[in-house]
Design a protein around this motif. Structure first.
Motif, PDB file in Angstrom:
ATOM      1  N   SER A   1      -1.288  -3.862  -3.332  1.00 31.74           N
ATOM      2  CA  SER A   1      -2.068  -2.712  -3.194  1.00 31.74           C
ATOM      3  C   SER A   1      -3.418  -3.307  -3.321  1.00 31.74           C
ATOM      4  O   SER A   1      -3.767  -4.213  -4.244  1.00 31.74           O
TER       5      SER A   1
ATOM      6  N   ARG B   1      -1.028   4.589   0.149  1.00 33.89           N
ATOM      7  CA  ARG B   1      -2.153   4.982   0.889  1.00 33.89           C
ATOM      8  C   ARG B   1      -2.456   6.322   1.428  1.00 33.89           C
ATOM      9  O   ARG B   1      -1.580   6.656   2.219  1.00 33.89           O
TER      10      ARG B   1
ATOM     11  N   GLU C   1       0.901  -1.356   0.109  1.00 37.96           N
ATOM     12  CA  GLU C   1      -0.010   0.008   0.058  1.00 37.96           C
ATOM     13  C   GLU C   1       0.669   1.108  -0.010  1.00 37.96           C
ATOM     14  O   GLU C   1       0.781   2.216   0.640  1.00 37.96           O
TER      15      GLU C   1
END
Length: 498
Positions: free
Chosen positions: A452, A424, A421
């Protein structure tokens, strides 16, 4: 007009987070606020929710001036907020979380009445939950519904959603957007804070853009575009990403028949085999909870597998410590920046060394000047709004902390990088920078394992894509053949056709 904020300014010493911001909201409207990390979005909403006091400016609810000393004042005026990081008691039930603070029962908590109230609330607004379920057993999408029902139970007419889709699957995002549409038809109004411009375009009626604490545009969604919003956010057009074909070489990571047990009797990771070569990005797609987290923990030294092997550059590191994994050539952007990536009480400079502090130490002492110089360079390169390296990490926004962690791990120039991620909670300009840096590492011969929840990110960056479902690798697609439709089908256990 339901809500009107006029001339809102907020100063923190010499730093001006908000400058003369005007913002309004109509009944039954979704009015989004977008901007880069540190643009002033969160500060403005903290003022509206009574968590901060403005340096100047006024707030009016239905034409009457209002002052909020704390969130309780905001709630009394019909304002509720669903925070980016959910504020639920994990061991309480859904019903207990929703009614807390306004529990039914005179002498003791009336559990049956609480369940009945939540069932009625759920039916009224068309937001389905099981009032008897414990929060710890609920998927993130359900937890978000609980947060929304909680503010509705408190009587909210204005609901602030702070990065509401950051941890949701594509299916859960669709369910959230449908819930918003249902509630606006019933007269509720939403303030939507998000970095995901495509979702903003599909959900919002109007969009206010902030940059450096000021309004740079207020636009009707039907009369704007993602490109215009991006330009107003970052002050320039975004460049198209130049991704050259990969040239994979020797294996850097090799995982064979790896199994990891989670909390249940069934393995969270079930006999997974995979490899990543130098000069390639291998993406892992999958709905949250299908073993990706446990797999990453086992191949970074955070947990020990039940069986199987992990090799880095030909060295067996199975079951070794996280430090030994790092010594073998691993850098790791963790999926949760607060749990695995930082210490809020540390300084920005200290956070910039975590996991790699021995490289910048002599005789057991950190080289303070070298650390601060390095972190200062990252602050400039990644446009991290952190002030001084001596500032505390807890004062960084989530997106700016993410940029700091990404900078720290990419800067190690290790042969292998886990990027979980990586974007994010970051804005579109920072996303562009992070993607460029990941591709540069690949082109310099680095091996990257990318995980992801954003399929667009997986498709954009990956040279090969693996799909996980119920702890197993159920498909592998090359860059040219992968589509969102094919990946989505595999992610829910479907079979690939063609």
């Amino acid at each position: 007009m339901l809500l009107k904020m006029e001339g809102i300014s907020k100063n923190y010493g010499d730093v001006q987070a908000n400058r003369q911001i005007d913002y309004d909201l109509k009944p039954g409207e979704v009015h989004a606020i977008v901007g880069e990390n540190g643009a002033g979005k969160t500060t403005l909403m903290r003022i509206l929710y009574g968590m901060e006091q403005p340096s100047s400016g006024t707030i009016r609810i239905r034409g009457r001036e209002a002052h909020f000393a704390d969130p309780k004042d905001a709630i009394r005026h019909g304002i509720g907020m669903v925070h980016q990081h959910f504020m639920l008691f994990q061991n309480f039930t859904v019903a207990e979380n929703i009614v807390i603070g306004q529990e039914p029962g005179k002498l003791r908590f009336d559990r049956k009445a609480a369940i009945a109230r939540v069932e009625a609330l759920s039916e009224q607004y068309g937001i389905r939950v099981d009032p008897r379920a414990r929060i710890v057993d609920c998927p993130l999408g359900v937890q978000q519904r609980v947060e929304i029902l909680k503010v509705l139970y408190q009587g909210a007419e204005i609901i602030i959603l702070d990065e509401p889709t950051g941890v949701l699957t594509p299916l859960e995002v669709g369910e959230l957007l449908e819930a918003i549409r249902t509630l606006t038809k019933q007269g509720k109004s939403f303030i939507l804070i998000s970095h995901k411009l495509n979702e903003v375009m599909s959900a919002a009626d109007r969009i206010t853009v902030l940059r450096d604490g000021e309004v740079t545009g207020v636009l009707e969604t039907s009369r704007t575009s993602v490109e215009e919003l991006s330009r107003l956010m970052v002050g320039r057009p975004l460049a198209a990403m130049d991704k050259q074909p990969a040239s994979p070489k020797e294996k850097v990571l090799e995982v064979r028949e790896l199994s990891v047990f989670g909390s249940g009797s069934k393995p969270a990771v079930d006999a997974v085999s995979l490899h990543v070569r130098a000069g390639e990005i291998v993406g892992i797609a999958g709905i949250s909870g299908n073993g990706q987290s446990e797999l990453l923990q086992a191949i970074s030294g955070l947990t020990k597998p039940a069986q199987g092997t992990v090799s880095l550059l030909g060295t067996d590191v199975t079951g070794k410590s996280a430090r030994e994994f790092r010594n073998a050539g691993l850098a790791h952007i963790p999926e949760d920046r607060y749990v695995w990536g930082a210490n809020k009480a540390a300084t920005v400079a200290e956070t910039g060394t975590m996991g790699h502090q021995r490289k910048l130490s002599k005789l057991g002492f950190l080289q303070g000047r070298a650390v601060k110089a390095r972190v200062s360079d990252w602050i400039k390169q990644y446009a991290i709004k952190a002030g001084s390296p001596d500032n505390e990490t807890q004062n960084l926004s989530g997106g700016n902390l993410q940029k700091l962690i990404v900078a720290r791990e990419i800067a190690q120039r290790t042969p292998f990088l886990i990027a979980a991620e990586p974007t994010r909670g970051v804005d579109i300009g920072a996303m562009e920078t992070i993607h460029e840096q990941l591709l540069r590492k690949r082109d310099d011969g680095g091996a990257i394992l990318l995980v992801s929840s954003e399929l667009s990110e997986i498709l954009k960056l990956s040279d090969r894509i693996l799909v996980m479902y119920e702890g197993r690798i159920v498909g592998e697609l090359q860059e040219g053949e992968a589509t969102e439709e094919k990946l989505s089908l595999l992610m829910v256990g479907g079979k690939r056709n063609g």
